[in-house]
Scaffold this motif. Sequence first.
Motif, PDB file in Angstrom:
ATOM      1  N   SER A   4       0.831  -1.204   0.000  1.00 54.29           N
ATOM      2  CA  SER A   4       0.000   0.000   0.000  1.00 54.29           C
ATOM      3  C   SER A   4       0.870   1.260   0.000  1.00 54.29           C
ATOM      4  O   SER A   4       0.516   2.270  -0.609  1.00 54.29           O
ATOM      5  CB  SER A   4      -0.948   0.000   1.190  1.00 54.29           C
ATOM      6  OG  SER A   4      -0.226   0.026   2.389  1.00 54.29           O
ATOM      7  N   MET A   5       2.033   1.207   0.651  1.00 58.13           N
ATOM      8  CA  MET A   5       2.938   2.342   0.635  1.00 58.13           C
ATOM      9  C   MET A   5       3.438   2.612  -0.782  1.00 58.13           C
ATOM     10  O   MET A   5       3.479   3.758  -1.232  1.00 58.13           O
ATOM     11  CB  MET A   5       4.114   2.073   1.565  1.00 58.13           C
ATOM     12  CG  MET A   5       5.127   3.184   1.591  1.00 58.13           C
ATOM     13  SD  MET A   5       6.664   2.707   2.369  1.00 58.13           S
ATOM     14  CE  MET A   5       7.280   1.509   1.213  1.00 58.13           C
ATOM     15  N   PHE A   6       3.826   1.566  -1.504  1.00 57.22           N
ATOM     16  CA  PHE A   6       4.260   1.736  -2.886  1.00 57.22           C
ATOM     17  C   PHE A   6       3.147   2.291  -3.765  1.00 57.22           C
ATOM     18  O   PHE A   6       3.380   3.136  -4.628  1.00 57.22           O
ATOM     19  CB  PHE A   6       4.770   0.413  -3.469  1.00 57.22           C
ATOM     20  CG  PHE A   6       6.160   0.074  -3.044  1.00 57.22           C
ATOM     21  CD1 PHE A   6       7.195   0.991  -3.163  1.00 57.22           C
ATOM     22  CD2 PHE A   6       6.448  -1.170  -2.513  1.00 57.22           C
ATOM     23  CE1 PHE A   6       8.483   0.684  -2.775  1.00 57.22           C
ATOM     24  CE2 PHE A   6       7.731  -1.491  -2.121  1.00 57.22           C
ATOM     25  CZ  PHE A   6       8.743  -0.567  -2.248  1.00 57.22           C
ATOM     26  N   ILE A  19       1.133   9.559  -5.655  1.00 52.02           N
ATOM     27  CA  ILE A  19       1.621  10.909  -5.336  1.00 52.02           C
ATOM     28  C   ILE A  19       2.554  11.415  -6.435  1.00 52.02           C
ATOM     29  O   ILE A  19       2.456  12.561  -6.885  1.00 52.02           O
ATOM     30  CB  ILE A  19       2.306  10.913  -3.957  1.00 52.02           C
ATOM     31  CG1 ILE A  19       1.263  10.764  -2.868  1.00 52.02           C
ATOM     32  CG2 ILE A  19       3.114  12.187  -3.750  1.00 52.02           C
ATOM     33  CD1 ILE A  19       1.841  10.576  -1.481  1.00 52.02           C
ATOM     34  N   PHE A  20       3.479  10.564  -6.885  1.00 52.19           N
ATOM     35  CA  PHE A  20       4.386  10.986  -7.947  1.00 52.19           C
ATOM     36  C   PHE A  20       3.651  11.247  -9.253  1.00 52.19           C
ATOM     37  O   PHE A  20       3.992  12.170  -9.987  1.00 52.19           O
ATOM     38  CB  PHE A  20       5.498   9.953  -8.157  1.00 52.19           C
ATOM     39  CG  PHE A  20       6.611  10.069  -7.163  1.00 52.19           C
ATOM     40  CD1 PHE A  20       7.360  11.228  -7.062  1.00 52.19           C
ATOM     41  CD2 PHE A  20       6.907   9.023  -6.313  1.00 52.19           C
ATOM     42  CE1 PHE A  20       8.386  11.349  -6.144  1.00 52.19           C
ATOM     43  CE2 PHE A  20       7.922   9.132  -5.395  1.00 52.19           C
ATOM     44  CZ  PHE A  20       8.666  10.285  -5.302  1.00 52.19           C
ATOM     45  N   GLN A  21       2.666  10.458  -9.548  1.00 53.37           N
ATOM     46  CA  GLN A  21       1.898  10.688 -10.764  1.00 53.37           C
ATOM     47  C   GLN A  21       1.158  12.023 -10.691  1.00 53.37           C
ATOM     48  O   GLN A  21       1.083  12.749 -11.685  1.00 53.37           O
ATOM     49  CB  GLN A  21       0.895   9.549 -10.996  1.00 53.37           C
ATOM     50  CG  GLN A  21       1.538   8.237 -11.362  1.00 53.37           C
ATOM     51  CD  GLN A  21       2.229   8.315 -12.689  1.00 53.37           C
ATOM     52  OE1 GLN A  21       1.750   8.947 -13.608  1.00 53.37           O
ATOM     53  NE2 GLN A  21       3.380   7.679 -12.789  1.00 53.37           N
ATOM     54  N   LYS A  73       2.092  14.640  -8.945  1.00 52.69           N
ATOM     55  CA  LYS A  73       3.072  15.723  -9.030  1.00 52.69           C
ATOM     56  C   LYS A  73       3.550  15.918 -10.468  1.00 52.69           C
ATOM     57  O   LYS A  73       3.710  17.046 -10.936  1.00 52.69           O
ATOM     58  CB  LYS A  73       4.257  15.425  -8.120  1.00 52.69           C
ATOM     59  CG  LYS A  73       3.973  15.690  -6.671  1.00 52.69           C
ATOM     60  CD  LYS A  73       5.259  15.618  -5.896  1.00 52.69           C
ATOM     61  CE  LYS A  73       5.087  16.147  -4.509  1.00 52.69           C
ATOM     62  NZ  LYS A  73       4.900  17.578  -4.464  1.00 52.69           N
ATOM     63  N   VAL A 122       0.632   4.208  -2.810  1.00 52.60           N
ATOM     64  CA  VAL A 122       0.422   5.618  -2.456  1.00 52.60           C
ATOM     65  C   VAL A 122       1.540   6.486  -3.015  1.00 52.60           C
ATOM     66  O   VAL A 122       1.296   7.574  -3.545  1.00 52.60           O
ATOM     67  CB  VAL A 122       0.294   5.763  -0.924  1.00 52.60           C
ATOM     68  CG1 VAL A 122       0.371   7.222  -0.507  1.00 52.60           C
ATOM     69  CG2 VAL A 122      -1.002   5.139  -0.445  1.00 52.60           C
ATOM     70  N   LEU A 123       2.788   6.020  -2.918  1.00 58.38           N
ATOM     71  CA  LEU A 123       3.894   6.781  -3.475  1.00 58.38           C
ATOM     72  C   LEU A 123       3.774   6.923  -4.989  1.00 58.38           C
ATOM     73  O   LEU A 123       4.063   7.988  -5.545  1.00 58.38           O
ATOM     74  CB  LEU A 123       5.220   6.117  -3.115  1.00 58.38           C
ATOM     75  CG  LEU A 123       5.703   6.345  -1.689  1.00 58.38           C
ATOM     76  CD1 LEU A 123       6.942   5.521  -1.421  1.00 58.38           C
ATOM     77  CD2 LEU A 123       5.972   7.797  -1.446  1.00 58.38           C
ATOM     78  N   PHE A 124       3.368   5.880  -5.642  1.00 56.19           N
ATOM     79  CA  PHE A 124       3.178   5.943  -7.081  1.00 56.19           C
ATOM     80  C   PHE A 124       2.107   6.968  -7.443  1.00 56.19           C
ATOM     81  O   PHE A 124       2.289   7.787  -8.359  1.00 56.19           O
ATOM     82  CB  PHE A 124       2.802   4.554  -7.613  1.00 56.19           C
ATOM     83  CG  PHE A 124       2.543   4.529  -9.082  1.00 56.19           C
ATOM     84  CD1 PHE A 124       3.590   4.574  -9.979  1.00 56.19           C
ATOM     85  CD2 PHE A 124       1.245   4.467  -9.557  1.00 56.19           C
ATOM     86  CE1 PHE A 124       3.352   4.555 -11.341  1.00 56.19           C
ATOM     87  CE2 PHE A 124       1.000   4.447 -10.915  1.00 56.19           C
ATOM     88  CZ  PHE A 124       2.051   4.490 -11.808  1.00 56.19           C
TER      89      PHE A 124
END
Length: 66
Positions: free
Chosen positions: A15-17, A23-25, A27, A19-21
């Motif tokens: 789930s962390m990966f 967020i980067f998308q 941005k 969410v990070l994906f």
Amino acid sequence: MPQLDTSTWLMMIMSMFLVLFIIFQLKISKHNFYFNPESKLTKTQKQNTPWETKWTKIYLPLLLSQ
């Protein structure tokens, strides 16, 4: 001493990966990219170096004796 429960670690990491994906998308999607970039014409200025303004003579010792 209680045992460490690691059964939820995989779900947390996945789930962390995710969410990070996301967020980067988000941005990256906010950036404006130019479709047709044009190169700027830059003028190259000639710099005067000290050895260009002075006249120098090269002496060859072997040719002087002749």
